[in-house]
Write an enzyme that holds these catalytic residues in place. Sequence first.
Site, PDB file in Angstrom:
ATOM      1  CE1 TYR A  96      -7.539   3.849  10.430  1.00 13.25           C
ATOM      2  CE2 TYR A  96      -9.102   5.521   9.691  1.00 13.25           C
ATOM      3  CZ  TYR A  96      -7.875   4.889   9.581  1.00 13.25           C
ATOM      4  OH  TYR A  96      -6.976   5.313   8.632  1.00 13.25           O
ATOM      5  N   GLY A 129       0.777  -1.229   0.000  1.00 13.74           N
ATOM      6  CA  GLY A 129       0.000   0.000   0.000  1.00 13.74           C
ATOM      7  C   GLY A 129       0.806   1.274   0.000  1.00 13.74           C
TER       8      GLY A 129
END
EC number: 1.1.1.300
Length: 335
Positions: A217, A54
């Site tokens: 998150y 990523g």
Amino acid sequence: MAVGTAAALVAALGGILWLAARRFVGSSVQRLHQGRDSGLMRGKTVLITGANSGLGRATAAELLRLGARVIMGCRDRERAEEAAGQLRREVCPAGGPDSGPNSGGAGELVVKELDLASLSSVRSFCQEMLQEEPRLDVLINNAGVFQCPYMKTEDGFEMQFGVNHLGHFLLTNLLLGLLKSSAPSRIVVVSSKLYKYGDINFEDLNSEQSYNKSFCYSRSKLANILFTRELARRLEGTSVTVNVLHPGVVRTNLGRHIHIPLLVRPLFNLVSWAFFKTPEEGAQTAVYLASSPEVEGVSGRYFGDCKEELLPKAMDESVARKLWDISEVMVGILK
């Protein structure tokens, strides 16, 4: 009715294609605008957490092209070695750093094992770094966990807060001496615009009373920004800078815990192709903050698309200091 439905589908598809073309043209212009000296990072050592895939991998590739010595701090050593081999073949086609006419003066890749969900792993990693590395010019806190089911780290912390904030908090603190001795040096923290939906609940930082994976998150990403602001204050006068960024919405495997119904996946894939950034595009701001002379001496700021942005939240210095103090106790810096 059929004609109307067909017309709506054609219009929607046309809109997606137009926006996709507009995005790709814009990103190409951005990349051209950011043309960089191929030797800009030569002689500098950069540590990137979560560099095997990523954003981390794309950031490593770009800094490698700029001549940096890149240390990949990754949890899975086997996957990291595989990614490093691929990067060497892509960036250094002649087979090694600075070898052959096609290497373009690329830098060096080093793989080290680092599990941010284990404080003992973080300490062992930092001990190895301090013993083996004479300098550290840039630390990029990139690794992250995204909206996972409730689980705990080795030390009993909620996984997202434990990895995204506490693991990097301990890592950075243990490497500060090396960063200071290598000054001018930089720390780059990868956050997310989703921080806006988070809140620091000091009564339940470990989410034992309630857990919402999206909220947790966002809270960990808010903690990243508060950490950056407080660290910048503490580093004033040291020639070590720290800045935080949001990379945008990027197509990576970070969303592996998100369930997308089978029937919706084709539409989701089309939308992500049209609107989401590639990892290479998402990595541009991290590379900019790690290497650009334009941000030399700049610290405590929040960036997106290589530009400074305002923070509508995360401005409370008392919250930042309290989070710092509690984090020190949680990771064992203070008893």
